[in-house]
Write a protein that holds these residues in place. Structure first.
Motif, PDB file in Angstrom:
ATOM      1  N   ILE A  93      40.039  17.776  30.891  1.00 31.87           N
ATOM      2  CA  ILE A  93      39.044  17.221  31.800  1.00 31.87           C
ATOM      3  C   ILE A  93      38.240  16.159  31.058  1.00 31.87           C
ATOM      4  CG2 ILE A  93      36.908  17.687  33.079  1.00 31.87           C
ATOM      5  CD1 ILE A  93      39.206  18.766  34.571  1.00 31.87           C
ATOM      6  N   ALA A  94      38.070  15.006  31.670  1.00 35.63           N
ATOM      7  CA  ALA A  94      37.195  13.972  31.123  1.00 35.63           C
ATOM      8  C   ALA A  94      36.303  13.470  32.257  1.00 35.63           C
ATOM      9  CB  ALA A  94      38.006  12.819  30.528  1.00 35.63           C
ATOM     10  N   VAL A  95      35.040  13.828  32.189  1.00 37.62           N
ATOM     11  CA  VAL A  95      34.046  13.384  33.171  1.00 37.62           C
ATOM     12  C   VAL A  95      33.358  12.146  32.596  1.00 37.62           C
ATOM     13  CG1 VAL A  95      31.929  14.009  34.403  1.00 37.62           C
ATOM     14  CG2 VAL A  95      33.726  15.722  34.041  1.00 37.62           C
ATOM     15  N   ASP A  96      33.397  11.049  33.337  1.00 36.00           N
ATOM     16  CA  ASP A  96      32.953   9.757  32.807  1.00 36.00           C
ATOM     17  C   ASP A  96      31.875   9.153  33.712  1.00 36.00           C
ATOM     18  OD1 ASP A  96      32.879   7.443  31.224  1.00 36.00           O
ATOM     19  OD2 ASP A  96      34.468   6.480  32.386  1.00 36.00           O
ATOM     20  N   HIS A  97      30.618   9.193  33.256  1.00 36.72           N
ATOM     21  CA  HIS A  97      29.480   8.596  33.967  1.00 36.72           C
ATOM     22  C   HIS A  97      29.394   9.080  35.420  1.00 36.72           C
ATOM     23  CE1 HIS A  97      28.626   5.974  30.580  1.00 36.72           C
ATOM     24  NE2 HIS A  97      29.900   5.645  30.537  1.00 36.72           N
TER      25      HIS A  97
ATOM     26  N   VAL B  76      23.075  14.704  39.863  1.00 34.13           N
ATOM     27  CA  VAL B  76      23.930  14.463  38.692  1.00 34.13           C
ATOM     28  C   VAL B  76      23.731  13.005  38.318  1.00 34.13           C
ATOM     29  CG1 VAL B  76      26.265  14.582  37.756  1.00 34.13           C
ATOM     30  CG2 VAL B  76      25.594  16.148  39.594  1.00 34.13           C
ATOM     31  N   ASN B  77      23.236  12.775  37.118  1.00 34.60           N
ATOM     32  CA  ASN B  77      22.769  11.449  36.751  1.00 34.60           C
ATOM     33  C   ASN B  77      23.506  10.919  35.517  1.00 34.60           C
ATOM     34  OD1 ASN B  77      21.133   9.126  36.785  1.00 34.60           O
ATOM     35  ND2 ASN B  77      19.605  10.085  35.462  1.00 34.60           N
ATOM     36  N   ASP B  78      24.624  10.198  35.755  1.00 34.20           N
ATOM     37  CA  ASP B  78      25.355   9.532  34.670  1.00 34.20           C
ATOM     38  C   ASP B  78      25.839  10.530  33.613  1.00 34.20           C
ATOM     39  OD1 ASP B  78      26.455   7.314  33.418  1.00 34.20           O
ATOM     40  OD2 ASP B  78      24.658   6.912  32.238  1.00 34.20           O
ATOM     41  N   VAL B  79      26.544  11.552  34.066  1.00 35.29           N
ATOM     42  CA  VAL B  79      26.989  12.641  33.188  1.00 35.29           C
ATOM     43  C   VAL B  79      28.392  12.375  32.655  1.00 35.29           C
ATOM     44  CG1 VAL B  79      27.764  15.061  33.224  1.00 35.29           C
ATOM     45  CG2 VAL B  79      25.513  14.444  34.139  1.00 35.29           C
ATOM     46  N   SER B  80      28.571  12.557  31.345  1.00 35.51           N
ATOM     47  CA  SER B  80      29.886  12.409  30.710  1.00 35.51           C
ATOM     48  C   SER B  80      30.128  13.573  29.748  1.00 35.51           C
ATOM     49  CB  SER B  80      29.983  11.092  29.935  1.00 35.51           C
ATOM     50  OG  SER B  80      29.837   9.973  30.779  1.00 35.51           O
ATOM     51  N   PHE B  81      31.321  14.146  29.805  1.00 37.52           N
ATOM     52  CA  PHE B  81      31.728  15.163  28.838  1.00 37.52           C
ATOM     53  C   PHE B  81      33.222  15.388  28.980  1.00 37.52           C
ATOM     54  CE2 PHE B  81      30.546  17.532  32.662  1.00 37.52           C
ATOM     55  CZ  PHE B  81      31.616  18.399  32.829  1.00 37.52           C
ATOM     56  N   THR B  82      33.804  16.090  28.022  1.00 41.12           N
ATOM     57  CA  THR B  82      35.225  16.430  28.077  1.00 41.12           C
ATOM     58  C   THR B  82      35.399  17.933  27.890  1.00 41.12           C
ATOM     59  OG1 THR B  82      35.525  16.087  25.687  1.00 41.12           O
ATOM     60  CG2 THR B  82      35.939  14.192  27.140  1.00 41.12           C
ATOM     61  N   VAL B  83      36.519  18.429  28.375  1.00 40.24           N
ATOM     62  CA  VAL B  83      36.916  19.819  28.134  1.00 40.24           C
ATOM     63  C   VAL B  83      38.341  19.789  27.615  1.00 40.24           C
ATOM     64  CG1 VAL B  83      37.197  22.135  29.088  1.00 40.24           C
ATOM     65  CG2 VAL B  83      35.448  20.604  30.052  1.00 40.24           C
TER      66      VAL B  83
ATOM     67  N   LEU C 217      38.657  12.636  35.381  1.00 40.23           N
ATOM     68  CA  LEU C 217      40.060  12.592  34.958  1.00 40.23           C
ATOM     69  C   LEU C 217      40.544  14.013  34.691  1.00 40.23           C
ATOM     70  CD1 LEU C 217      39.936   9.572  32.479  1.00 40.23           C
ATOM     71  CD2 LEU C 217      40.680   9.556  34.859  1.00 40.23           C
ATOM     72  N   PHE C 218      41.564  14.425  35.438  1.00 42.98           N
ATOM     73  CA  PHE C 218      42.169  15.738  35.221  1.00 42.98           C
ATOM     74  C   PHE C 218      43.574  15.538  34.681  1.00 42.98           C
ATOM     75  CE2 PHE C 218      44.704  19.409  36.512  1.00 42.98           C
ATOM     76  CZ  PHE C 218      43.948  20.429  35.962  1.00 42.98           C
ATOM     77  N   ASP C 219      43.758  15.917  33.437  1.00 37.51           N
ATOM     78  CA  ASP C 219      45.061  15.755  32.777  1.00 37.51           C
ATOM     79  C   ASP C 219      45.544  14.308  32.876  1.00 37.51           C
ATOM     80  OD1 ASP C 219      46.958  16.865  31.178  1.00 37.51           O
ATOM     81  OD2 ASP C 219      48.052  17.891  32.774  1.00 37.51           O
ATOM     82  N   GLY C 220      44.583  13.374  32.747  1.00 37.29           N
ATOM     83  CA  GLY C 220      44.903  11.958  32.739  1.00 37.29           C
ATOM     84  C   GLY C 220      44.878  11.267  34.087  1.00 37.29           C
ATOM     85  N   THR C 221      44.746  12.025  35.183  1.00 39.97           N
ATOM     86  CA  THR C 221      44.732  11.443  36.529  1.00 39.97           C
ATOM     87  C   THR C 221      43.308  11.423  37.077  1.00 39.97           C
ATOM     88  OG1 THR C 221      46.970  12.242  36.998  1.00 39.97           O
ATOM     89  CG2 THR C 221      45.600  11.649  38.882  1.00 39.97           C
ATOM     90  N   ASP C 222      42.889  10.288  37.598  1.00 41.87           N
ATOM     91  CA  ASP C 222      41.550  10.174  38.192  1.00 41.87           C
ATOM     92  C   ASP C 222      41.577  10.801  39.581  1.00 41.87           C
ATOM     93  OD1 ASP C 222      39.040   9.531  39.048  1.00 41.87           O
ATOM     94  OD2 ASP C 222      39.257   7.359  38.852  1.00 41.87           O
TER      95      ASP C 222
ATOM     96  N   PHE D  81      42.553  25.333  34.815  1.00 37.63           N
ATOM     97  CA  PHE D  81      41.126  25.095  34.573  1.00 37.63           C
ATOM     98  C   PHE D  81      40.304  25.910  35.561  1.00 37.63           C
ATOM     99  CE2 PHE D  81      37.365  22.186  35.313  1.00 37.63           C
ATOM    100  CZ  PHE D  81      36.763  22.417  34.098  1.00 37.63           C
ATOM    101  N   ILE D  82      39.337  26.667  35.045  1.00 40.88           N
ATOM    102  CA  ILE D  82      38.465  27.478  35.900  1.00 40.88           C
ATOM    103  C   ILE D  82      37.017  27.083  35.654  1.00 40.88           C
ATOM    104  CG2 ILE D  82      37.559  29.796  36.317  1.00 40.88           C
ATOM    105  CD1 ILE D  82      40.315  30.918  35.920  1.00 40.88           C
ATOM    106  N   ILE D  83      36.309  26.805  36.744  1.00 42.17           N
ATOM    107  CA  ILE D  83      34.870  26.574  36.689  1.00 42.17           C
ATOM    108  C   ILE D  83      34.189  27.887  37.026  1.00 42.17           C
ATOM    109  CG2 ILE D  83      32.923  25.309  37.648  1.00 42.17           C
ATOM    110  CD1 ILE D  83      34.874  23.056  38.347  1.00 42.17           C
ATOM    111  N   ALA D  84      33.413  28.417  36.101  1.00 43.75           N
ATOM    112  CA  ALA D  84      32.692  29.672  36.309  1.00 43.75           C
ATOM    113  C   ALA D  84      31.207  29.351  36.439  1.00 43.75           C
ATOM    114  CB  ALA D  84      32.945  30.629  35.142  1.00 43.75           C
ATOM    115  N   ASP D  85      30.703  29.395  37.666  1.00 42.58           N
ATOM    116  CA  ASP D  85      29.326  28.984  37.958  1.00 42.58           C
ATOM    117  C   ASP D  85      28.409  30.204  37.986  1.00 42.58           C
ATOM    118  OD1 ASP D  85      27.042  27.693  38.686  1.00 42.58           O
ATOM    119  OD2 ASP D  85      27.712  27.089  40.675  1.00 42.58           O
TER     120      ASP D  85
END
Length: 332
Positions: A6-10, A37-44, A79-84, A182-186
């Motif tokens: 996972i790549a979250v970009d801005h 959500v204000n301009d958030v970027s991170f990777t998993v 981006l999930f596994d390279g796909t937007d 990928f699992i999102i645990a909220d």
């Protein structure tokens, strides 16, 4: 570093504020927005547990829901596994719906009360063609229930006939049923008793290894985050202010908000530290400051903090923070 799963970009998500009595005419005002959500970027990375932590209302859950496309993003990429996947339509998203699953805070509200546990899990197996026949779906349902700590004979019961911890196990089984990556645990354990929390956390760690899963873990409980995380992102008012691996961020928090957040956690046998934060977190991030989102509460704020938004920089290997008060650092 290998390519992240996972790549979250801005990523940005805004919600319009409902218009009031004077929403038109001479007393009207420009449309206001909640900057969830204000301009958030991170990777998993693959196999990683990346956690988002912060006070209630900081944007953790909104980030998760935007990532999974329950909310439509206003800006940025996912981006999930390279796909937007940030702007794919329902048909384009379908292959990714199976690979990305979500476990919610309240398992009762996320389970259909009119269906038995067997129907809930079998339905997912048949819809995604994981099972070819009803019998095959039932057999896999029994296996999944056993894997998460329930008995196969409980499959014919309804969600209201289970405890909170058992219902969360059912939610985990349903997520596992479609072979996700990928699992999102909220906040998956925040509504559970402490003794049950530990059991669910251990189960999540076990199935991560067994099923080669990656997690985005959302929580406000720092003890829980410390126990389960590989890396941690700290959020404030919809913005990530610091990212580091679990050991580094607890041993040496850099951002003033992170320091104050960690200092507010009581330690057995030690006096509670003064977090030294002015005021309270705004209930809704509507009029965000031009500069640092934390400057109004930061006891060390300078003029530049009010005027200019700090950029995320790397101050130690893998340790990033967005703060004008920190010297040096390279661009993230």
């Amino acid at each position: 570093m290998p390519e992240p799963l996972i790549a979250v970009d801005h990523l940005t998500k805004r919600f319009p504020v409902k218009k009031g009595l004077f929403s038109s005419g001479p007393f009207s005002h420009a449309q206001k927005y909640v900057h969830a959500v204000n301009d958030v970027s991170f990777t998993v990375q693959k196999g990683e547990v990346f956690s988002l932590v912060g006070e209630s209302g900081c944007g953790k859950s909104s980030t998760a829901r935007t990532l999974i496309r329950l909310y439509e993003p206003d800006e940025g990429k996912i981006l999930f596994d390279g796909t937007d996947i940030s702007h794919l339509d329902d048909q384009g998203l379908q292959p990714f719906r199976r690979r990305i699953q979500m476990i919610f805070q309240n398992p009762y509200s996320s389970l259909n009360p009119r269906q038995t546990v067997k129907e809930i899990i079998s339905e997912a197996l048949l819809f995604h063609k994981i099972a070819a026949t009803k019998k095959e779906a039932e057999d896999k349902t029994y296996y999944l229930l056993q894997r998460v700590g329930l008995r196969p004979e409980q499959a014919d019961r309804y969600p209201h006939q289970f405890s909170g911890g058992q219902r969360q196990r059912i939610s985990i089984a349903r997520a596992l049923a479609v072979n996700p990556d990928f699992i999102i645990a909220d906040e998956p354990v925040s509504a559970l008793d402490v003794s049950i929390q530990a059991q669910i956390l251990n189960l999540l760690l076990e199935i991560r290894e067994e099923f080669q899963l990656s997690y985005l873990f959302i929580a406000h409980n720092l003890a829980v985050v410390k126990y389960i995380s590989d890396r941690i992102g700290v959020m404030y008012l919809g913005t990530i202010v610091e990212i580091a691996d679990e050991k580094a961020i607890f041993a040496n928090p850099l951002h003033p908000y992170t320091k104050a957040l960690f200092a507010s956690v009581p330690v057995l046998g030690e006096p509670l530290q003064d977090p030294a934060i002015n005021g309270d977190t705004p209930s809704t991030p509507i009029d965000l400051p031009k500069g640092c989102v934390f400057y109004k509460r930061c006891p060390f704020a300078k003029d530049i903090c009010k005027a200019e938004k700090p950029q995320m920089k790397e101050y130690e290997k893998g340790h990033f923070a967005a703060c004008h008060l920190l010297a040096g650092g390279g661009e993230a």
